[in-house]
Each structure stands twice: as C-alpha cells, then as structure tokens.
Design an enzyme around this catalytic site. Structure first.
Site, PDB file in Angstrom:
ATOM      1  N   SER A 229       0.761  -1.032   0.033  1.00  0.00           N
ATOM      2  CA  SER A 229      -0.071  -0.024   0.377  1.00  0.00           C
ATOM      3  C   SER A 229       0.693   1.242   0.010  1.00  0.00           C
ATOM      4  CB  SER A 229      -0.984   0.242   1.413  1.00  0.00           C
ATOM      5  OG  SER A 229      -1.472   1.132   1.481  1.00  0.00           O
TER       6      SER A 229
ATOM      7  N   HIS B 167      -1.241  -1.652  -4.226  1.00  0.00           N
ATOM      8  CA  HIS B 167      -2.623  -0.843  -3.553  1.00  0.00           C
ATOM      9  C   HIS B 167      -2.530   1.031  -3.249  1.00  0.00           C
ATOM     10  CE1 HIS B 167      -5.777  -1.987  -1.128  1.00  0.00           C
ATOM     11  NE2 HIS B 167      -5.486  -0.673  -0.353  1.00  0.00           N
TER      12      HIS B 167
ATOM     13  N   ASP C 173      -4.599   3.938  -1.877  1.00  0.00           N
ATOM     14  CA  ASP C 173      -5.701   4.833  -0.417  1.00  0.00           C
ATOM     15  C   ASP C 173      -6.966   5.532  -1.675  1.00  0.00           C
ATOM     16  OD1 ASP C 173      -5.822   1.836   0.497  1.00  0.00           O
ATOM     17  OD2 ASP C 173      -3.806   1.983   1.120  1.00  0.00           O
TER      18      ASP C 173
ATOM     19  N   MET D 129      -8.819   8.550  -0.525  1.00  0.00           N
ATOM     20  CA  MET D 129      -9.638   8.558   0.796  1.00  0.00           C
ATOM     21  C   MET D 129     -10.187  10.171   1.121  1.00  0.00           C
ATOM     22  SD  MET D 129      -6.663   7.595   4.033  1.00  0.00           S
ATOM     23  CE  MET D 129      -6.636   6.020   3.561  1.00  0.00           C
TER      24      MET D 129
ATOM     25  N   HIS E 245      -8.547   1.032  -3.598  1.00  0.00           N
ATOM     26  CA  HIS E 245      -9.492   1.044  -2.456  1.00  0.00           C
ATOM     27  C   HIS E 245      -9.909   2.413  -2.650  1.00  0.00           C
ATOM     28  CE1 HIS E 245      -9.670   0.050   1.345  1.00  0.00           C
ATOM     29  NE2 HIS E 245     -10.796  -0.024   0.877  1.00  0.00           N
TER      30      HIS E 245
ATOM     31  N   MET F 166     -12.143   4.272  -0.559  1.00  0.00           N
ATOM     32  CA  MET F 166     -12.375   5.061   1.017  1.00  0.00           C
ATOM     33  C   MET F 166     -13.678   6.470   0.561  1.00  0.00           C
ATOM     34  SD  MET F 166      -9.685   3.128   3.144  1.00  0.00           S
ATOM     35  CE  MET F 166      -8.499   3.637   1.632  1.00  0.00           C
TER      36      MET F 166
ATOM     37  N   MET G 138     -11.603  -5.566   5.433  1.00  0.00           N
ATOM     38  CA  MET G 138     -10.819  -4.653   6.475  1.00  0.00           C
ATOM     39  C   MET G 138     -10.047  -4.911   7.573  1.00  0.00           C
ATOM     40  SD  MET G 138      -9.912  -2.201   4.350  1.00  0.00           S
ATOM     41  CE  MET G 138      -9.138  -1.082   5.662  1.00  0.00           C
TER      42      MET G 138
ATOM     43  N   ASP H 196      -6.747  -5.936   4.337  1.00  0.00           N
ATOM     44  CA  ASP H 196      -6.168  -4.956   4.286  1.00  0.00           C
ATOM     45  C   ASP H 196      -5.817  -4.109   5.402  1.00  0.00           C
ATOM     46  OD1 ASP H 196      -4.652  -2.473   3.690  1.00  0.00           O
ATOM     47  OD2 ASP H 196      -6.505  -2.010   2.420  1.00  0.00           O
ATOM     48  N   GLY H 197      -4.882  -3.998   6.077  1.00  0.00           N
ATOM     49  CA  GLY H 197      -4.826  -3.135   7.085  1.00  0.00           C
ATOM     50  C   GLY H 197      -4.714  -4.313   8.593  1.00  0.00           C
TER      51      GLY H 197
ATOM     52  N   SER I 131       2.556   0.320   6.011  1.00  0.00           N
ATOM     53  CA  SER I 131       3.701   0.260   7.290  1.00  0.00           C
ATOM     54  C   SER I 131       4.819  -0.704   7.347  1.00  0.00           C
ATOM     55  CB  SER I 131       3.077   0.844   8.395  1.00  0.00           C
ATOM     56  OG  SER I 131       2.340  -0.683   8.382  1.00  0.00           O
TER      57      SER I 131
HETATM   58  C1  DX5 Z   1      -6.123   1.783   5.454  1.00  0.00           C
HETATM   59  C2  DX5 Z   1      -5.929   1.208   4.520  1.00  0.00           C
HETATM   60  C3  DX5 Z   1      -4.711   0.173   4.172  1.00  0.00           C
HETATM   61  C4  DX5 Z   1      -3.372   0.681   4.862  1.00  0.00           C
HETATM   62  C5  DX5 Z   1      -2.553   0.050   5.404  1.00  0.00           C
HETATM   63  O1  DX5 Z   1      -7.379   2.424   5.556  1.00  0.00           O
HETATM   64  O2  DX5 Z   1      -6.861   0.791   3.385  1.00  0.00           O
HETATM   65  O3  DX5 Z   1      -4.650   0.175   2.901  1.00  0.00           O
HETATM   66  O4  DX5 Z   1      -2.674   1.703   3.690  1.00  0.00           O
HETATM   67  O5  DX5 Z   1      -1.514   0.139   5.659  1.00  0.00           O
HETATM   68  P1  DX5 Z   1      -0.496  -0.630   7.113  1.00  0.00           P
HETATM   69  O6  DX5 Z   1      -0.472  -2.198   6.607  1.00  0.00           O
HETATM   70  O7  DX5 Z   1      -0.522   0.240   7.573  1.00  0.00           O
HETATM   71  O8  DX5 Z   1      -1.170  -1.078   8.164  1.00  0.00           O
HETATM   72 ZN    ZN Z   2      -6.250   0.001   1.206  1.00  0.00          ZN
END
Ligand code: DX5
Ligand code: ZN
Length: 225
Positions: free
Chosen positions: A11, A36, A38, A40, A69, A71, A140, A178-179, A201
């Site tokens: 991600s 991936h 994200d 938002m 993804h 959101m 999630m 994911d997460g 991360s």
């Molecule tokens: C969170 C995202 C994830 C995020 C995951 O809302 O959808 O894709 O980047 O990050 P880590 O692996 O650090 O939890």
């Molecule tokens: Zn994500």
C-alpha cells in the site's frame, strides 16, 4: 486451498511520495504482485489521501496490476474515471453505496475488475447478493483511514467465513485483507484463507529496505502454503 498462491501488494499510503517511482520499482523488483492505492475523501474516512492524478502516475510507473481502494462516499460517481486513470481493480465499500450492484456492474462495463470491501463492523451478510459479481472481496482488518494501525484479530474468523461462502458462490474470487499486516501475524491470516495481502507500513519501513521487508513477508507466505 493450499495450491492458491498468495499475492502480496504494497500500500503506497506509507511510501515516500517524493520517491514514489523508485519505491514502486523497488517493490516490483522485490516480487510485489500488485500495487495498492488508497483513495480517501475526508468524508467516508477521517483522512484525505490521493486521487486520480496519482493513480495515473502509478499506472505509468509499473506493469503490475493497480488495485485502487476507494474509501469515498458516492463511489458510483467516480469508478469509471478510476478505471480510465489506469486502475485494474476498483474496490468500493459496501457501507458507502446503496446501489452497490449497479456500481460493480459499472466498473466491469468500464473495463475494470469489480471488488467490494467490508469494514470490521459490517457483517458478511451484506455481501450475500454480490458475491457472484466480484473479482475480489476486501476485508478490512483495521478501521479504514490510516496506515500503521493494529490488526483486529476477529478478522481471522471473518476470513474463514467469507472463504466458505466464496467456495460455494465464486471460487475464483480473490480474498484480500488490508490493515495491520506484519510478518508476525501474516501466517495466521494466510492460514485462515486470505490469498491477497495488502501491507503498507510493514513494507515501507524507515529503517529497512523494501527488498528486505518484502522478502520477510514472502518467507512467511511460502512457509504457510
Ligand atoms: C487503511 C488502508 C490500508 C493501509 C494499510 O485505511 O486501506 O491500505 O495503507 O496500512 P498498514 O499495512 O500500515 O496497516
Ligand atoms: Zn487499503
């Protein structure tokens, strides 16, 4: 199940955006299976990240599938544009869209692969009617909005239940989680049945190379299956 290869995708939320091209190339060389992204909007989740121009840039930077993804509220207004920007898979949240069936069809008609996401508090039953329509289900394992959060252990049971439903309704569907995924919990997540792993991360760590962190995750998935 044991013959399903596990795919790992970084991600880029946790990447260094000023060095994003290099970091994606490094992840690709280290065996990443997809990228991936994200998106938002500050409404569906309490954070704002990136949008269409960044998806276009990622598309130019890699041959890997781009897994977007969303959101965002009202994802139906945007899905065609994300496919046009270069998304291979487009994920929309069940919680964000009262007309999910139409939106998933719209992704497919635009030439993308439809994917649907569930927040930790949303029951699997919300997917019942759309299982046959999707290329991927995204569970999630944190509340969406931020990288670096802690994995919610109840996700493991949810993975097992979704896998059972998919085996009956759509056996080739990808099951993405994911997460909060790290080398320390990845084995349990894969053993529960996830075949598509997002890690932010854990891949873009300040003190280690992407090659090292990817190799560490891959060693875990190889040892489970
Ligand atoms: C969170 C995202 C994830 C995020 C995951 O809302 O959808 O894709 O980047 O990050 P880590 O692996 O650090 O939890
Ligand atoms: Zn994500």
């Amino acid at each position: 199940m044991p013959d399903r290869r596990v795919r790992i995708g970084p991600s880029i939320l946790s990447a260094d955006f000023l060095r994003l091209g290099e970091q994606i190339a490094e992840a690709e060389a280290a065996g990443a299976d997809f990228v991936h992204v994200d998106v938002m909007d500050g409404r569906f989740v309490p954070n704002i990240s990136v949008g269409l121009p960044l998806v276009e840039a990622v598309r130019r930077a890699t041959k890997l599938p781009v897994d977007v993804h969303l959101m965002i509220v009202e994802p139906d207004r945007w899905v065609e544009r994300f496919v046009a920007a270069g998304a291979d898979l487009v994920t929309v949240h069940v919680e964000a869209d009262p007309h999910l069936h139409r939106t998933l069809r719209a992704i497919e008609e635009a030439g993308g692969q439809p994917s649907v996401a569930l927040n930790p508090a949303t029951p699997i039953a919300a997917l019942e009617e759309v299982f046959p329509l999707v290329r991927q289900v995204l569970l999630m394992s944190v509340n969406p909005g931020f990288g670096g959060q802690t994995f919610i252990p109840a996700t493991l049971d949810k993975i097992r239940h979704v896998l059972t439903a998919l085996d009956a309704r759509n056996p080739t569907c990808l099951l993405e989680v994911d997460g909060g995924i790290k080398a320390g919990n990845l084995g349990r997540i894969v053993a529960a049945g996830a075949d598509t792993i997002v890690a932010g991360s854990a891949v873009f760590a300040p003190d280690r190379s992407i090659a090292e962190t990817m190799a560490e995750l891959r060693a875990v998935t190889d040892s489970v299956r």
